[in-house]
Scaffold this active site. Structure first.
Site, PDB file in Angstrom:
ATOM      1  N   ILE A  53       0.822  -1.225   0.000  1.00 59.28           N
ATOM      2  CA  ILE A  53       0.000   0.000   0.000  1.00 59.28           C
ATOM      3  C   ILE A  53       0.852   1.270   0.000  1.00 59.28           C
ATOM      4  CG2 ILE A  53      -0.338   0.269   2.505  1.00 59.28           C
ATOM      5  CD1 ILE A  53      -3.350   0.791   1.712  1.00 59.28           C
TER       6      ILE A  53
ATOM      7  N   ASN B  14      -3.408   1.637  15.766  1.00 55.65           N
ATOM      8  CA  ASN B  14      -3.959   1.269  17.078  1.00 55.65           C
ATOM      9  C   ASN B  14      -4.529   2.536  17.726  1.00 55.65           C
ATOM     10  OD1 ASN B  14      -1.616   2.529  18.556  1.00 55.65           O
ATOM     11  ND2 ASN B  14      -0.550   0.875  17.481  1.00 55.65           N
TER      12      ASN B  14
ATOM     13  N   GLY C  54       3.416  -4.474  11.049  1.00 54.81           N
ATOM     14  CA  GLY C  54       2.480  -4.668   9.946  1.00 54.81           C
ATOM     15  C   GLY C  54       2.438  -3.487   8.998  1.00 54.81           C
ATOM     16  N   VAL C  55       1.245  -3.189   8.540  1.00 53.97           N
ATOM     17  CA  VAL C  55       1.102  -2.129   7.548  1.00 53.97           C
ATOM     18  C   VAL C  55       1.401  -0.757   8.175  1.00 53.97           C
ATOM     19  CG1 VAL C  55      -1.403  -1.749   7.795  1.00 53.97           C
ATOM     20  CG2 VAL C  55      -0.326  -1.485   5.573  1.00 53.97           C
ATOM     21  N   ASP C  56       1.117  -0.609   9.448  1.00 53.39           N
ATOM     22  CA  ASP C  56       1.409   0.633  10.178  1.00 53.39           C
ATOM     23  C   ASP C  56       2.920   0.926  10.148  1.00 53.39           C
ATOM     24  OD1 ASP C  56       1.148   2.812  11.827  1.00 53.39           O
ATOM     25  OD2 ASP C  56       0.361   1.719  13.557  1.00 53.39           O
TER      26      ASP C  56
ATOM     27  N   SER D  65      -7.516  -4.785  10.349  1.00 49.82           N
ATOM     28  CA  SER D  65      -7.787  -5.748  11.442  1.00 49.82           C
ATOM     29  C   SER D  65      -7.452  -7.205  11.125  1.00 49.82           C
ATOM     30  CB  SER D  65      -9.256  -5.700  11.918  1.00 49.82           C
ATOM     31  OG  SER D  65      -9.472  -4.596  12.770  1.00 49.82           O
ATOM     32  N   THR D  66      -7.006  -7.499   9.897  1.00 53.17           N
ATOM     33  CA  THR D  66      -6.830  -8.919   9.531  1.00 53.17           C
ATOM     34  C   THR D  66      -5.441  -9.468   9.811  1.00 53.17           C
ATOM     35  OG1 THR D  66      -6.194  -8.396   7.251  1.00 53.17           O
ATOM     36  CG2 THR D  66      -8.543  -8.741   7.689  1.00 53.17           C
TER      37      THR D  66
ATOM     38  N   VAL E 171      -2.384  -8.599  12.910  1.00 56.65           N
ATOM     39  CA  VAL E 171      -2.211  -8.775  14.362  1.00 56.65           C
ATOM     40  C   VAL E 171      -3.558  -8.845  15.091  1.00 56.65           C
ATOM     41  CG1 VAL E 171      -1.257  -7.685  16.439  1.00 56.65           C
ATOM     42  CG2 VAL E 171      -0.009  -7.543  14.302  1.00 56.65           C
TER      43      VAL E 171
END
Ligand code: AR6
Length: 179
Positions: A17, A30, A38-40, A125-126, A128
């Site tokens: 992304i 979060n 992850g993506v964050d 949400s998919t 962690v």
């Protein structure tokens, strides 16, 4: 895969992304807006320190689960990042579906507010947070389809899926919408 709804379209692609050339991307954040993996983590690394500086200054109290807040995009091609906080999956009877839906809807409202014609989403949400992919795909695509049919906006919503499992789940749901 691409499905047209009036003047607008929903696209699925597999990839990263952070590389998307769109007006805004959503982040799976979060509620402390504290950064993470992850993506964050990928978005913060690619965008640079501007994002964390902005969230700290603009949203010192964080962002409640089921909602989203905007920052600029730092070094990303995207002008904005919408930091969306999806629910942790706890079996499905803790209001997870409504919270996931409202996290997506908030991002789409932010797109309208900031006049973003193209928005890319990860599968919030998919990772962690453990939300089952097929259920998450259904929510993400339903809320997006309903929003664009109602508002004729944004022109493009792209879901950027990270692996075959996610791509397959989203494709199955999107296909069923064309039947
Ligand atoms: N591009 C697109 N999708 C990605 C990328 C990427 N570069 N990297 C991972 N994914 P997650 P969550 C997918 O765990 O479940 C963070 O630490 C990944 O395969 O990033 O909402 C936050 O700070 C998965 O399908 O987000 C929070 O603490 C999806 O993105 C917490 O994780 C979401 O996985 C949020 O958990």
């Amino acid at each position: 895969m691409l499905v047209q709804f009036g003047n607008c379209r929903i696209e699925l692609c597999q990839g990263d992304i952070t590389k998307q050339d769109v007006d805004a991307i959503a982040n799976a954040a979060n509620s402390e807006l504290a950064g993470g993996g992850g993506v964050d983590g990928a978005i913060n690394r690619a965008a640079g320190p501007t994002l964390m500086n902005e969230t700290r200054t603009l949203y010192p109290d964080g962002c409640p689960t089921g909602s989203a807040v905007a920052t600029t995009g730092g070094r990303l091609k995207a002008k904005y990042v919408f930091h969306a906080v999806g629910p942790v999956w706890n079996g499905g009877d803790q209001n997870e579906a409504q919270l996931l839906e409202s996290a997506y809807r908030d991002c789409l409202e932010l797109a309208r507010e900031h006049r973003c014609d193209s928005v890319a989403f990860p599968a919030i949400s998919t990772g962690v947070y453990g939300y089952p992919m097929d259920l998450a795909a259904e929510i993400a695509l339903n809320v997006t389809r309903d929003f664009i049919v109602e508002n004729n906006f944004p022109q493009l919503v792209r879901f950027v899926l990270f692996n075959d499992g996610a791509s397959g789940a989203f494709a199955r749901v999107l296909e069923s919408m064309t039947e």
